[in-house]
Enzyme design. Structure first.
Site, PDB file in Angstrom:
ATOM      1  N   GLU A 286     -77.109 -69.956-118.118  1.00 55.06           N
ATOM      2  CA  GLU A 286     -76.559 -68.882-117.179  1.00 55.06           C
ATOM      3  C   GLU A 286     -78.190 -68.495-116.439  1.00 55.06           C
ATOM      4  O   GLU A 286     -79.181 -68.071-117.054  1.00 55.06           O
ATOM      5  CB  GLU A 286     -76.182 -67.750-117.556  1.00 55.06           C
ATOM      6  CG  GLU A 286     -75.323 -67.735-118.835  1.00 55.06           C
ATOM      7  CD  GLU A 286     -73.905 -67.580-118.712  1.00 55.06           C
ATOM      8  OE1 GLU A 286     -73.454 -67.398-117.400  1.00 55.06           O
ATOM      9  OE2 GLU A 286     -73.200 -67.588-119.519  1.00 55.06           O
ATOM     10  N   CYS A 320     -79.186 -60.456-111.933  1.00 56.07           N
ATOM     11  CA  CYS A 320     -79.048 -61.824-111.199  1.00 56.07           C
ATOM     12  C   CYS A 320     -78.134 -61.856-110.067  1.00 56.07           C
ATOM     13  O   CYS A 320     -78.332 -62.911-109.172  1.00 56.07           O
ATOM     14  CB  CYS A 320     -78.614 -62.918-112.262  1.00 56.07           C
ATOM     15  SG  CYS A 320     -77.112 -62.229-113.021  1.00 56.07           S
TER      16      CYS A 320
END
Ligand code: NAD
Length: 529
Positions: A286, A320
């Protein structure tokens, strides 16, 4: 055992009892700072004498903890230990493994403010941000426990006469877990929980910016009776021991969350088959984002401005999912700029231990320098500073919430992940142009559209290529089970943490087929396999 998954409620700190509990937890954690922490392999506590320090980003002279750094030999030993422990742990029942997670969730819930208070010191989370991180960690443990029980029941297969067929999900082996520092409890616990509940064993290498919170979680694993060696705690520089545990031939899969650069490095190294390696390593990565909020000309502009500011500056923009690009239709551009500047001015930058603080220090000196460099770059490439721009690295790594307007599509701060409190505002000539600008990035993590026109939203659903797309709300704040999370393209391997597919990444399916009755037929079956 809870019968159904429900999200852990967030704490309302306007209630005095809750605020008092957090103040008490902060005082307790303060008294425990500065300790030394070992590596733990096969339950054995190991000191190497060579330590790294985790420091408080808002008070750089305060040491949160000193951590012994692993050597290459110890890194190899951690993988070998996890490999040996896999033989027993992989045979424990799914119910037993799920029960471990339910008990961890329960302890986390009881001590939630203590965990949050440690993150307040170690990574400068404000009270609500730390509370959200702890709640998400509880959610991951509970959600994956329920999920494992779902995968453990007989799986649906097409029936044929004369055979009894079963499909079982079995674990893979040693999982190397490499989390980032920004959700140092939730993401670290989530990846670790997913690995162990599916029957894998783990080498956990926390981020060097947030090892204390990882150790506190590791102690919970010991407390609930997880056998030694199922999770091995390995601190050390990512660059020094990271390659060793990724390359090890007994490593079966790697669960990574972090930057694009390190994610790609891991993916590349894991693809190289080592001597004695029996499998193709699996990589769950990720990675970063360059997330955008589009504001159409028909949007509710107050809601849009609020959503932009919350998404851009929550936890200093170090998510993020943070909005780092606001792409605004030219017809409402000036109005939105005013509203964004007005809301940004109300952000209170300060110590995260203070309940009134709404934004605090960025993680470390390197980030402080890099983010300030991006602000300069933004201005030098023609951007107009409309809020912030200042910084003070004296006591801690403080950077003002910064808004740079008139940023051109393709400019550096419009393309590269900054991972700090810097928002680029871009003018789009119309909705077509806005969608084009939003998609013109190598990332594809989160995005949001503010519009009151159903047709525009439907178009974004088809064309805005991100893993998590939100309408008329901010682009941060995904809840486990509600908003399975993960992005496309250079944002990762398209996985969805907190979703129903996630545990499959940690398992493989084994089919067993038994003939019913005495006679065995060998006649041709006409299938391809
Ligand atoms: P990072 O890539 O610098 O570090 C991540 C982890 O990798 C750390 O534990 C680090 O020690 C380790 N590491 C460093 N070098 C290594 C190597 N050679 N081999 C193995 N491991 C190594 O990222 P970070 O600064 O900790 O986190 C911020 C990044 O994480 C941002 O890019 C952010 O977008 C991303 N992120 C993504 C998600 C998501 O769900 N997609 C969630 C959170 C953070």
């Amino acid at each position: 055992m809870p019968t159904e998954f429900r999200n852990e409620p967030l704490t309302d700190f306007s209630i005095e009892g809750n605020a008092a509990a957090m103040r008490a937890a902060i005082a307790k954690v303060k008294g425990e700072l500065g300790r030394e922490y070992p590596l733990v392999i096969a339950g054995e506590r190991i000191s190497t004498g060579d330590t790294l320090k985790s420091i408080n980003p808002a008070n750089r002279s305060e040491v949160v903890g000193s951590f012994h750094k692993a050597t290459k030999e110890l890194a190899n030993r951690a993988v070998d230990t996890a490999h040996a422990t896999f033989k027993t742990w992989s045979t424990t029942s799914a119910a037993e493994r799920a029960d471990i997670l339910f008990r961890i969730a329960s302890l986390l819930r009881q001590r939630k403010h203590e965990f949050s208070a440690l993150m307040i010191h170690e990574v400068s989370k404000t009270w609500p941000e730390a509370d959200g991180d702890t709640a998400e960690a509880i959610d991951f443990c509970e959600f994956y426990a329920h999920e494992m029980l779902r995968y453990a029941v007989p799986q649906p297969l097409t029936k044929i006469d004369g055979e009894d067929n079963n499909l079982d999900y079995i674990p893979l082996g040693v999982c190397v877990v490499i989390p980032p520092w920004n959700f140092p409890l939730a993401i670290m616990a989530g990846m670790t929980a997913a690995a162990i509940v599916t029957g894998n064993t783990v080498v956990l290498k926390p981020s060097s910016d947030a090892p204390a919170i990882a150790f506190k979680f590791f102690e919970l694993l010991e407390e609930v009776g997880l056998p030694p060696g199922v999770v091995n705690f390995l601190t050390g520089s990512g660059a020094e021991v990271g390659d060793v545990i990724v390359d090890h031939p007994k490593t079966r899969l790697i669960a990574f969350t972090g930057s694009k650069e390190i994610g790609l490095r891991i993916n590349e190294r894991a693809a190289k088959t080592q001597d004695g390696q029996l499998w193709i390593k699996r990589v769950i990565a990720e990675m970063g984002g360059k997330d955008a909020i589009i504001v159409a000309d028909d949007a509710n502009l107050d809601d849009a401005a609020t959503g932009i500011v919350q998404s851009a500056f929550g936890f200093q923009g170090e998510k993020c999912s943070a909005c780092s690009r606001a792409i605004i239709d030219a017809k409402v551009y000036d109005t939105i700029l005013d509203k964004v500047a007005e809301r940004t001015a109300k952000i209170k930058v300060g110590q995260p231990t203070d309940s009134a603080t709404t934004m605090s220090a960025v993680i470390n000196e390197k980030a402080f320098t890099t983010i300030n460099g991006y602000i300069e770059k933004g201005k030098s490439e023609g951007g107009r500073l409309i809020a912030g721009g200042g910084s003070d690295g004296e006591q801690g790594f403080f950077i003002e919430p910064t808004v740079i307007a008139d940023v051109k599509p393709g400019a550096t701060i419009e393309q590269e992940e900054i991972f700090g409190p810097v928002l680029a505002v871009i003018k789009a000539s119309d909705y077509d142009d806005a969608l084009r600008i939003a998609n013109d990035t190598e990332f594809g993590l989160t995005g949001a559209v503010y519009s009151t026109d159903e047709a525009k939203l439907a178009r974004a659903r088809r064309e805005f290529h991100v893993g998590n797309l939100y309408f008329n709300r901010k682009c941060t704040g995904a809840f486990v089970g509600v908003h399975p999370f993960g992005g496309f393209n250079m944002s990762g391997t398209d996985s969805k943490a907190g979703g129903r597919d996630y545990l499959l990444l940690f398992m493989q399916a084994k089919l067993s087929s038994a003939k019913i009755g005495a006679t065995v037929s060998n006649k041709a079956d006409g299938t391809s396999a």
